[in-house]
Design an enzyme around this catalytic site. Structure first.
Site, PDB file in Angstrom:
ATOM      1  CB  SER A 563       4.979  -6.546  -3.522  1.00 12.13           C
ATOM      2  OG  SER A 563       5.081  -5.177  -3.228  1.00 12.13           O
ATOM      3  CG  ASP A 648      12.264  -3.881  -2.654  1.00 12.65           C
ATOM      4  OD1 ASP A 648      11.681  -2.854  -3.031  1.00 12.65           O
ATOM      5  OD2 ASP A 648      11.744  -4.996  -2.663  1.00 12.65           O
ATOM      6  CG  HIS A 683       9.647  -4.130  -5.329  1.00 15.97           C
ATOM      7  ND1 HIS A 683       9.441  -4.536  -4.027  1.00 15.97           N
ATOM      8  CD2 HIS A 683       8.425  -4.181  -5.917  1.00 15.97           C
ATOM      9  CE1 HIS A 683       8.166  -4.797  -3.834  1.00 15.97           C
ATOM     10  NE2 HIS A 683       7.525  -4.605  -4.974  1.00 15.97           N
TER      11      HIS A 683
END
Length: 711
Positions: A563, A648, A683
């Site tokens: 991330s 995501d 995610h």
């Protein structure tokens, strides 16, 4: 014979290495997918950026799907020789985990609540028992049954009504973090027909046992921007809008205080917070402002007795201080000090009990749990004597108790859940994490905390763990990890999964770079906005320190981040590609400028206080100067493994997809650039207890293959 044995070993190693090299040589005839270039000019502040792969932003377009599937096929072909090893790693990691495990029960409102797993099942079962742990088990939710037939399944906890008869719970079947709230009658087992779509999954019961408050998300941006009130037995279409957050840089949420007296609506951005409250007995729900928002004023609240306790940075309290005020006079001019601001102590949280105040602090990077009697007769810290560790308060739902529940672990020490008697100072270990397999001994692993000097003279802490047989001679493979954003601190915690690297000679290092809060709030402030590059240079300088001090070498150094940590990976391979043999970038945030200029993308506007607003030229220029996608130019990149999830909601799949295409276009070396897009996940990766281990096995196989380790 003494000379023959080493020779045989060397021969085996040589043959193994040759076999690995031959396997990789065979893959050179397999060409990576070529992404078509369709130039799009992106202009801002008179600056034009040419994006050849902007077309990948079109979700569900057949051409996009085709490209992602070709990338996955390329990954599968190039890693075919590691598939059996991935299976071995998966089974090895799974084999250390106790399958028929359960959480430590906690008591609330007459019931003991806990979650448990059963063998050969990938999802939790949520249960409770009435009055005593010897009572009959009541299964509230069996996620294994609920997940049947679903490619993805996630339950966002559950909330129980005050009369213990109803449960509200959220379900996500897409991995987009858009939860549908449903209701279950815990007396009859009946699932009610009413469903509330597009929520955060959290629901809060008023004390009338029929009124529920929840947060709804904006359909496009997925920002939680509305609080609604639902009455059981009515249509969700008739739900009443209680509060709307119109500032696009804020999210809103709702919860009930531990005292169960108030329903609280919170609004927060990176730098500012605001709370309003109403009594939980009032089904009308007229909310009163506690303290209106002021830019830069952060605070959070707890309630006890007839007072609110407020953790705040008011009056330049960078590391926060604790205040209190009457529930009838809540504005900040009425706040009085309980714990003052301290320059070297970060005040992270408080737990309030009838006779004790428990304060979670961080000093010089280490967690401290500070226990104080309200009457001032006692004031002490829980003793922790390791060089580096993680400690935190756990589930403490009761006010009128002498027992504090907390957790403890370290890089070489499995997690424990401990009940501590704050009066007698006796502790009872309620649960110790079991590491199955019969080979684990924490004394076989060495922990260190070292300090690397950054280029500006600042000392950056690094936590390390490695097997005692691993030699620090510059030849050991080392995996360096960091995150470094949003003030999130990566504590040095235990991982049984990580043993699969440590037992094969890897050193594992956490670089506590600026951008987190490991060394206090200022550590975060020095790694954001126009100081963001400190995060990147800290990581690189830690790498150089580890090499210079013979922990590893350029041929054996690896880096990993996900991330915002994936952004970090993208920057370091642009700034110092020669330092790393391989890099893993998971769901990486790499197209920084384009994303931050698109306020229709989830989370963008709320990020301005973290990264800056590129609509302002100063921030645009600074962002562009480090954005991995905008700085992918001709150079020899390290071996790279990039992963993403098609659904995501935080880092859209197209960021890493475009980045990989551009890297391949400019890559001048022979190292491999691999990309895998999980078409079912988001995610957080795959759902299910053990499915995520398959993703870790992919990562570890990538690293170990580069080290010619295949068993």
């Amino acid at each position: 014979m003494k000379k023959i044995v080493p020779l045989l070993v060397l021969t085996l190693i040589f043959v193994s290495g040759c076999n690995q090299k031959n396997k990789r040589n065979l893959t050179k005839d397999i060409l990576p997918p070529k992404a078509e270039k369709k130039p799009v000019n992106l202009e801002k502040h008179g600056d034009i950026r040419v994006d050849n792969y902007f077309w990948m932003n079109e979700r569900d377009h057949p051409e996009v799907i085709d490209y992602l599937e070709r990338e996955n096929d390329y990954y599968n072909k190039l890693t075919e020789h590691t598939k059996d090893f991935q299976t071995t790693l998966f089974e090895e990691m799974k084999g250390r985990i106790k399958e028929d495990d359960a959480s430590v029960p906690y008591k609330r409102n007459g019931y003991w609540y806990y979650g448990r797993y059963e063998k050969n099942k990938g999802y939790p079962i949520y249960c409770r028992k009435k009055d005593s742990l010897n009572s009959e088990e009541i299964i509230l939710f069996d996620n294994n049954v609920m997940a049947e037939g679903q490619a993805y399944f996630k339950q966002a906890g559950y909330s129980i009504s005050e009369d213990n008869t109803m449960a509200a719970f959220g379900i996500d079947l897409v991995s987009r973090r858009k939860y549908t709230i449903q209701f279950k009658n815990l007396v009859t087992g009946e699932l009610l027909d009413e469903k509330i779509e597009n929520t955060t999954g959290a629901a809060v019961w008023a004390n009338d046992n029929k009124t529920v408050y929840y947060s709804r998300k904006d359909e496009e941006t997925l920002r939680s921007n509305q609080i609604f009130k639902h009455i059981l037995g009515t249509s969700p279409e008739d739900d009443q809008l209680v509060f709307q957050e119109d500032d696009e840089t804020f999210n809103t949420f709702v919860y009930k205080t531990k005292s169960r007296k108030f329903i609280v609506i919170g609004s927060s951005s990176t730098l500012t917070s605001e709370y309003q409250f109403t009594t939980a007995d009032d089904s009308v729900g007229d909310f009163k402002m506690l303290q209106k928002r002021e830019r830069g004023l952060e605070y959070s609240i707890a309630h006890y007795g007839e007072e609110f306790y407020i953790l705040t940075n008011m009056d330049n309290a960078t590391n926060f201080k604790l205040m209190k005020t009457s529930e009838t006079a809540t504005e900040k001019e009425n706040w009085t000090e309980v714990i003052p601001h301290r320059e070297n102590v970060l005040l992270e949280d408080v737990d309030i009990f009838k006779d004790f105040l428990v304060v979670s602090e961080r000093t010089n990077g280490l967690n401290k749990i500070h226990i104080k009697r309200w009457d001032g007769s006692e004031d002490y810290y829980l003793p922790f004597d390791n060089e580096t560790y993680t400690a935190y308060t756990g589930t403490n739902v009761d006010f009128d108790t002498e027992i504090l529940r907390y957790g403890y672990n370290a890089l070489n020490t499995p997690s424990s859940v401990i009940d501590f008697n704050m009066v007698t100072k006796e502790k009872e270990v309620k649960k110790e994490q079991e590491v199955l397999g019969g080979t684990f001994d924490k004394d076989n692993y060495i922990m260190e905390r070292i300090w690397a000097t950054a280029r500006d003279g600042v000392k950056v802490p690094v936590s390390l763990v490695y097997h005692k047989d691993t030699k620090k001679n510059g030849e050991a493979p080392l995996l360096q990890y960091a995150y470094g954003s949003y003030g999130n601190t990566i504590d040095p915690s235990f991982s049984s999964i990580r043993l699969s690297l440590l037992d094969r000679g890897f050193i594992y290092a956490i670089a506590h770079v600026r951008g987190g809060e490991y060394l206090g709030r200022q550590w975060y402030e020095d790694g954001k906005l126009l100081k963001k590059k400190n995060t990147f240079t800290d990581f690189i300088d830690v790498s150089k320190y580890l090499i210079a001090n013979d922990y590893t070498s350029e041929e054996h150094l690896y880096a990993s981040g996900g991330s915002a940590g994936g952004l970090l990976m993208g920057v370091i391979i642009n700034m110092a590609p020669e330092l790393y043999h391989g890099v893993i970038a998971s769901v990486p945030f790499v197209d920084v400028v384009t994303t931050m200029l698109d306020d229709s993308i989830p989370l963008t506007t709320g990020e301005y206080d973290e990264w800056g607003n590129p609509n302002v030229k100063e921030y645009y220029d600074y962002m562009k100067s480090y954005s991995p996608y905008d700085n992918a130019f001709a150079k020899a990149y390290p071996n790279l493994f990039v992963t993403t999830g098609y659904h995501d909601s935080q880092v859209q799949y197209w960021e890493p997809a475009k980045w990989v295409a551009k890297l391949r276009e400019h890559h001048t070396g022979d190292n491999q650039i691999l990309f895998y897009c999980d078409m079912e996940s988001g995610h957080g990766g795959a759902s299910g207890r053990f499915e995520s281990l398959k993703e870790v096995a992919k990562d570890y196989a990538f690293l170990l293959d580069l080290e010619n380790i295949d068993k």
